[in-house]
Scaffold this active site. Structure first.
Site, short mmCIF file in Angstrom:
data_model
loop_
_atom_site.label_atom_id
_atom_site.label_comp_id
_atom_site.label_asym_id
_atom_site.label_seq_id
_atom_site.Cartn_x
_atom_site.Cartn_y
_atom_site.Cartn_z
N HIS A 114 0.81 -1.23 0.00
CA HIS A 114 0.00 0.00 0.00
C HIS A 114 0.84 1.27 0.00
CE1 HIS A 114 -3.62 -2.29 0.48
NE2 HIS A 114 -3.32 -2.73 1.68
N ASP A 157 -2.83 -10.74 -2.26
CA ASP A 157 -3.32 -10.20 -0.99
C ASP A 157 -4.78 -9.79 -1.19
OD1 ASP A 157 -2.03 -8.70 1.72
OD2 ASP A 157 -3.82 -7.73 0.92
N HIS A 164 -6.34 -7.29 -0.29
CA HIS A 164 -6.47 -5.86 -0.57
C HIS A 164 -5.73 -5.50 -1.86
CE1 HIS A 164 -6.67 -6.31 3.91
NE2 HIS A 164 -7.75 -5.56 3.71
N ASP A 215 -4.37 -12.73 3.59
CA ASP A 215 -5.60 -12.29 4.22
C ASP A 215 -6.85 -12.61 3.39
OD1 ASP A 215 -4.60 -10.47 2.42
OD2 ASP A 215 -4.53 -8.79 3.83
#
Ligand SMILES: [Zn+2]
Length: 357
Positions: A126, A163, A165, A250
């Site tokens: 991120h 991931d 996200h 995740d």
């Protein structure tokens, strides 16, 4: 060239990144991953420590001000963004995490290892050019990819981000660069909100950002279907020389932050596909870099299962079939790319430099 190399032999400096009580990105995550990997790969020759990322590697992807700001947190406590606390040793941990990612990619590029896994925290995908974001201080994967491209300017890198996200930082850092094909499978809607299929890249990189925005509840079979439907043709047409994985866990069914239903076998099967395709392409890697994953057992078990497949163990073959919502997400991505000249575009074969033949 031997099998899998594990980078981050001494996790202590990265465990010292103190995010405070109750934060999901906690030291116990990396401790659990480390224990699971050590149990499966006890041989010390498998493990490597890396030096902290040198400043020149960090400023290839981050601006000077951001690097200074993170390094200046040393010895203090505070927040770099609403989700991203730091403690006295966080800067050191962040620099080491980026250094481990760098070393993992260098090892597979140099032929010191066939595959690599960087067991690191804080995560990185991120982090943007000018700021920390979403538990990420420096963009570990981007630092490693930029280093590879600095050493081999004509290189082509595939980075796959599974991931849960969206890897906004990695996408934005390379979205005008057709040397980097970024394929990102993520839950949508979910933090950080970016990663719509229409985000296909900018300028010469238009078509080289592939976003698969998946509704919650996807299973192993759904992710494998996305890989088979989109990554197979993308890899054939892009012909990468290096494969990097932003390996967050995740999307595991027990994860408290994600809403997906993957299992350790599912992640291992995804890794198996990438190993097979990387070999078929004559590329180096995959080099996997740990990103998120917040259920300790799900995270550690999945990381170990992926590492085993990276080391050459046969990949599991999870049962099940992709459902209609997944096929719709695949079609949305295909549709968004049709008009581009990228590897999923309709314009023919490509040489990876934004030109169509
Ligand atoms: Zn994540």
């Amino acid at each position: 060239m031997s099998g899998l190399l594990l980078v981050g032999a001494d996790p202590a400096p990265m465990l010292a990144h103190d995010t405070g009580p109750g934060h999901p990105e906690r030291p116990e995550r990396l401790a659990a991953v480390h224990r699971a990997l050590r149990a499966r790969f006890p041989d010390p020759d498998r493990w490597l420590d890396a030096p902290p990322a040198p400043r020149e590697a960090l400023v290839r992807v981050h601006d000077e001000r951001h690097v200074e700001r993170v390094l200046a947190t040393s010895g203090t406590r505070g927040w770099l963004d609403p989700d991203t606390p730091y403690g006295p040793r966080s800067a050191e941990a962040a620099r080491l995490a980026a250094g481990c990612a760098l070393e993992a990619v260098r090892a597979v590029r140099d032929g010191r290892a066939a595959t690599a896994f960087a067991a690191v925290r804080p995560p990185g995908h991120h982090a943007e050019r000018d700021r920390a974001q979403g538990f990420c201080l420096f963009n570990n994967a981007a630092v490693a990819i930029a280093d590879a491209l600095a050493r081999e300017p004509s290189g082509r890198v595939l980075v796959v981000d599974w991931d849960v996200h969206h890897g906004n930082g990695v996408q934005h850092l390379f979205d005008d660069d057709p040397r980097v094909l970024h394929v990102d499978l993520h839950q949508h809607p979910l933090y950080p909100g970016t990663g719509r299929p229409e985000e296909t890249g900018r300028g010469a990189g238009r078509g080289w950002s592939v976003n698969v925005a998946l509704p919650a509840g996807r299973t192993d079979a759904d992710y494998l279907e996305v890989f088979d439907a989109l990554l197979t043709p993308a890899m054939e047409r892009f012909a990468p020389g290096l494969v990097v994985v932003s390996a967050g866990f995740d999307a595991h069914r027990d994860d408290p932050l994600g809403g997906m239903r993957l299992t350790a076998d599912g992640f291992a099967a995804l890794a198996g596909r990438l190993v097979t395709w990387t070999r078929a392409a004559g590329a180096r890697g995959p080099a996997a870099i740990l990103e998120g994953g917040y259920d300790l057992a799900g995270l550690a078990g999945s990381a170990a299962a992926v590492a085993a497949v990276l080391d050459g163990e046969p990949a599991p073959d999870p049962a099940g079939r992709a459902d209609a919502a997944t096929r719709a997400a695949i079609e949305a991505t295909r549709g968004a790319h049709r008009a581009t000249s990228g590897p999923l575009g309709a314009a023919g074969r490509h040489d990876g430099r934004g030109e169509t033949r």
